[in-house]
Design a protein around this motif. Structure first.
Motif, short mmCIF file in Angstrom:
data_model
loop_
_atom_site.label_atom_id
_atom_site.label_comp_id
_atom_site.label_asym_id
_atom_site.label_seq_id
_atom_site.Cartn_x
_atom_site.Cartn_y
_atom_site.Cartn_z
N SER A 152 0.84 -1.19 0.00
CA SER A 152 0.00 0.00 0.00
C SER A 152 0.87 1.24 0.00
N ASN A 153 2.06 1.13 0.62
CA ASN A 153 3.09 2.15 0.45
C ASN A 153 4.45 1.52 0.68
N ILE A 154 5.44 2.04 0.00
CA ILE A 154 6.80 1.56 0.17
C ILE A 154 7.76 2.71 -0.10
N THR A 155 8.76 2.85 0.76
CA THR A 155 9.78 3.87 0.61
C THR A 155 11.11 3.20 0.28
N VAL A 156 11.71 3.62 -0.82
CA VAL A 156 12.98 3.03 -1.26
C VAL A 156 13.98 4.15 -1.52
N ARG A 157 15.25 3.76 -1.56
CA ARG A 157 16.28 4.73 -1.86
C ARG A 157 17.18 4.20 -2.97
N SER A 158 17.84 5.14 -3.64
CA SER A 158 18.93 4.83 -4.53
C SER A 158 20.00 5.89 -4.33
N VAL A 159 21.15 5.70 -4.95
CA VAL A 159 22.28 6.59 -4.72
C VAL A 159 22.87 7.02 -6.05
N GLU A 160 23.24 8.29 -6.14
CA GLU A 160 23.89 8.81 -7.35
C GLU A 160 25.29 8.24 -7.50
N LYS A 161 25.69 8.01 -8.74
CA LYS A 161 27.01 7.46 -9.02
C LYS A 161 28.09 8.39 -8.48
N GLN A 162 29.11 7.78 -7.84
CA GLN A 162 30.20 8.52 -7.23
C GLN A 162 31.41 8.59 -8.15
N GLU A 163 32.16 9.66 -8.00
CA GLU A 163 33.40 9.83 -8.75
C GLU A 163 34.57 9.84 -7.76
N LYS A 164 35.74 9.42 -8.22
CA LYS A 164 36.92 9.41 -7.37
C LYS A 164 37.42 10.83 -7.11
N PRO A 165 37.99 11.08 -5.95
CA PRO A 165 38.21 10.14 -4.84
C PRO A 165 36.90 9.84 -4.10
#
Length: 266
Positions: A152-165
């Motif tokens: 009925s509801n769901i909260t999810v996350r994702s993450v932006e691609k990281q660059e070095k360092p």
């Protein structure tokens, strides 16, 4: 006489090869009872985001699981042998075999038990009910659970691609995490459990990712309310792992207790 001896030796060798081939075929037909992990949770938390295996290599080790992609480029959901990427823009994509994987946990799913009538008002309610299920079989095993459910509801996350360092993951989660709340979604939860004694290898307890049936929404689960869930559980007794070969990993300091940092982002 010599020819007769050679004939007997040939028959003996042929018999051994036949037995070996039969045993190999039987092994291929047996359920795979291993959890395969790419890298350590602790090294990942320290910022080891370079790829260790390719997606193609990962799929040879399992058809069900979760993880992420090189540079922490979104959340990974492995379902029915397909590897999906839930991106930070909210989209979902099937990933090519040449994509690199810095951290993941997969298995060739073998259904050992069914869990019926799963409902949960929140994340802790769900994990508590899953804890009760695995107590029937032993809390010191590893488990993978697939749950088909209505959210009925769901909260999810994702993450932006990281660059070095690369930053440590606690900082990544604080700055570059994108959170999505969805309602009325039907899909599959992939829940992986590690026992407490493996806390130096992975996160003890439950780690859960979600993919909806339309294959256009998903991610790492932060909260949910579900009804009419049906689960399949794989009880696992074996473990193997691919470690990074980089100098960064070889010289990494693992003396710090990472448990609080891991809990803070999970």
């Amino acid at each position: 006489m010599l020819n007769k001896k050679l004939l007997l030796i040939s028959i003996f060798i042929a018999t051994l090869l036949t037995i070996a081939a039969v045993n190999a075929d039987e092994k291929l037909l047996m359920p795979d009872d291993s959890m395969h992990q790419v890298s350590l949770m602790q090294s990942f938390m320290h910022g080891a985001y370079d790829g260790v295996l390719s997606v193609g290599e990962l799929k040879s080790n399992g058809d069900t699981g979760l993880g992420t992609f090189e540079g922490v480029n979104g959340e990974m959901i492995v379902l029915d042998g397909n590897v999906y990427q839930a991106r930070a823009d909210g989209s979902v994509h099937v990933m090519p075999d040449n994509e690199k994987v810095p951290f993941a946990t997969v298995t060739h799913f073998d259904n050992d038990a069914n869990i019926n009538n799963i409902s949960a008002k929140n994340f802790d309610d769900l994990t508590g009910k899953l804890d009760n299920e695995i107590k029937k079989y032993g809390k010191n095993n590893m488990y993978v659970v697939k749950i088909k459910c209505n959210c009925s509801n769901i909260t999810v996350r994702s993450v932006e691609k990281q660059e070095k360092p690369y930053k440590e993951f606690t900082e990544v989660a604080a700055v570059d995490q994108k959170v999505f709340n969805y309602t009325n979604q039907t899909g599959t939860l992939i829940a992986i459990y590690f026992p407490e004694y493996m806390n130096e290898i992975n996160m003890p307890g439950w780690h859960i990712h979600f993919l909806n049936d339309a294959k256009d929404k998903g991610g790492h689960v932060l909260g949910l309310t579900i009804e009419n869930g049906t689960g399949q559980m794989d009880e696992i007794h074996e473990f193997d792992m691919d470690l990074p070969t980089t100098d960064t990993f070889k010289n990494m300091d693992f003396s710090e207790d990472m448990s609080q940092k891991i809990n803070s982002v999970e």
